[in-house]
Design an enzyme around this catalytic site. Structure first.
Site, PDB file in Angstrom:
ATOM      1  CE  LYS A 273      -2.230  -0.895   3.853  1.00 20.57           C
ATOM      2  NZ  LYS A 273      -1.645  -2.222   4.157  1.00 20.57           N
TER       3      LYS A 273
ATOM      4  CG  ASN B  38      -2.007   3.468   7.379  1.00 21.53           C
ATOM      5  OD1 ASN B  38      -2.243   3.818   8.529  1.00 21.53           O
ATOM      6  ND2 ASN B  38      -1.365   2.347   7.088  1.00 21.53           N
TER       7      ASN B  38
ATOM      8  CG  HIS C 185      -3.512  -6.359  10.500  1.00 26.79           C
ATOM      9  ND1 HIS C 185      -2.482  -6.017  11.366  1.00 26.79           N
ATOM     10  CD2 HIS C 185      -3.180  -5.812   9.299  1.00 26.79           C
ATOM     11  CE1 HIS C 185      -1.587  -5.295  10.720  1.00 26.79           C
ATOM     12  NE2 HIS C 185      -1.969  -5.165   9.471  1.00 26.79           N
TER      13      HIS C 185
END
Length: 431
Positions: A120, A143, A189
């Site tokens: 990302k 982010n 996650h």
């Protein structure tokens, strides 16, 4: 600062006053909102004393609140704020949702949203760089970079490039990206999704689901199959087909010095497709690929000493992220270990032919040593300083010393950045 008149005279609670939380409070106050703020740290609350209400939203009557704004770090599956807010009908949102609400008052612009388990940050920074080099007004957020509400609005024709984690997408409901990119989905996650990979994948896919008909979606074919379909009516691009459709030879990667390895070829393909959709010409895109210099801790070439390359890939925090780094080089002295996210070698096992020797560190070091010893020479070093010294002593001209731990850092470091900075300092100490 980005604000909206839509927030004026409405009530919001902000839980968590780190940088994005502070930026959110400032934007809401500037817009004339009625804001309740809270952070467990008294020093974080202090700057807002006398400027807005201070109190824990968990103890507040949230009737009539337009939103409870929380940090993406708040685990919605276990934290009590979600059921508490739900009991009052108050939506739990993030700063990216507020940005989406503010879009109507910004100069005409486009938004690129980029998500995926790995890649990302590189893809976001690469798209931003190509646009910037081509003279397009652009900024990064989400982010990466500054909190999006802290940034100044772009002029007409600008492009906001947002890196979006699944946590941020979970807190966002109305972000209609002009171009939405789903790079990949691998287990990660899962503690935030009750151990359920399907829930994690569904979270990622919501970035596409929020798009209106006629917008552009980009994803790998394999992940599109996992998710069933792109959002109805979007214009879908399959990542695997981008290079041939855009007339880019894979061999051209040799001219992109900071984009080596098969994973970066995929990242580059996504960036090429995004920029093509946004109307950039082929020469502009190629120039950006060639001039891009990369992000810290992501395949970062730290130094070359006596013909040995030292590469900091501290962001390789799972086996799926480290495998492409192993594939990018030959004769690797691999520094691996930390706090493991999953058992086994995962995708790294297929790349062990590139590894000349391994040096294990951290809590998972003994487990990695046991897994690797049948394949390559291993030294159990426990700490990064010992590993760098051992690798430097054995590496020869033409070899690469690679920190790509395939693990989180929290057993020994505050975060992957601190681990990468330590590696950089240790390498600098070798010269």
């Amino acid at each position: 600062m980005i604000t909206s008149t839509a927030w004026k005279d409405k009530k919001y609670a902000v839980l968590g006053l780190a940088r994005s939380g502070r930026a959110t409070v400032e934007a809401l106050l500037t817009a004339g909102a009625d804001v309740l703020v809270w952070d467990d740290r008294a020093e974080a609350r202090a700057p807002f004393s006398g400027r807005c209400a201070i109190g824990d939203p968990l103890e507040a009557d949230l009737t009539g609140y337009a939103g409870v704004v929380v940090s993406p770090g708040v685990p919605l599956n276990t934290h009590p704020i979600k059921p508490h807010a739900d009991s009052f009908g108050a939506p739990v949102i993030g700063d990216v949702e507020l940005f989406a609400q503010a879009r109507a008052e910004l100069p005409p612009h486009k938004i690129v949203g980029i998500t995926g388990t790995n890649g990302k940050s590189t893809t976001t920074a690469l798209v931003h760089h190509i646009l910037q080099e081509a003279g397009v007004p652009t900024t990064m957020g989400g982010n990466i970079g500054l909190p999006i509400l802290e940034q100044e609005p772009l002029p007409e024709g600008g492009v906001y490039v947002l890196e979006l984690s699944s946590y941020q997408i979970d807190l966002t409901y109305s972000l209609d990206c002009d171009v939405a990119v789903l790079l990949n989905i691998t287990p990660d996650h899962l503690d935030r999704y009750d151990g359920d990979f399907a829930k994690y994948a569904a979270s990622k896919s919501r970035l596409l689901a929020m798009q209106r008909r006629g917008q552009n979606s980009i994803a790998r074919f394999t992940d599109a199959r996992v998710l069933g379909q792109f959002a109805e009516g979007t214009i879908a691009s399959i990542l695997e087909d981008v290079l041939k459709n855009r007339g880019v030879e894979p061999s051209g990667q040799a001219d992109w010095p900071s984009l080596q390895g098969p994973h970066n070829l995929e990242n580059a393909a996504a960036a090429i497709e995004v920029c093509d959709i946004l109307g950039l010409a082929g020469p502009q895109i190629r120039a950006g690929l060639e001039s891009y210099r990369g992000l810290p801790h992501r395949m970062e070439r730290v130094a070359e000493i006596s013909g040995v390359a030292y590469v900091n890939d501290s962001k390789g925090t799972n086996t799926a992220a480290s495998a492409p780094a192993l594939a990018a080089f030959d004769n690797i002295h691999w520094i691996v270990g930390g706090l493991a996210k999953e058992p086994g070698l995962g995708e790294c096992e297929a790349e062990l032919g590139h590894v000349k020797a391994a040096y294990t560190i951290g809590k998972a070091g003994p487990d990695f040593a046991a897994l690797l010893q049948p394949h390559v020479p291993v030294e159990q070093c426990e700490t990064l300083d010992r590993a760098v010294a051992a690798a430097a002593a054995k590496a020869e001209a033409g070899d690469t010393v690679l920190l790509s731990p395939a693990c989180a850092s929290f057993d020994q470091y505050a975060d992957f950045e601190k681990r990468g900075e330590h590696f950089r300092a240790l390498v600098e100490g070798l010269t």
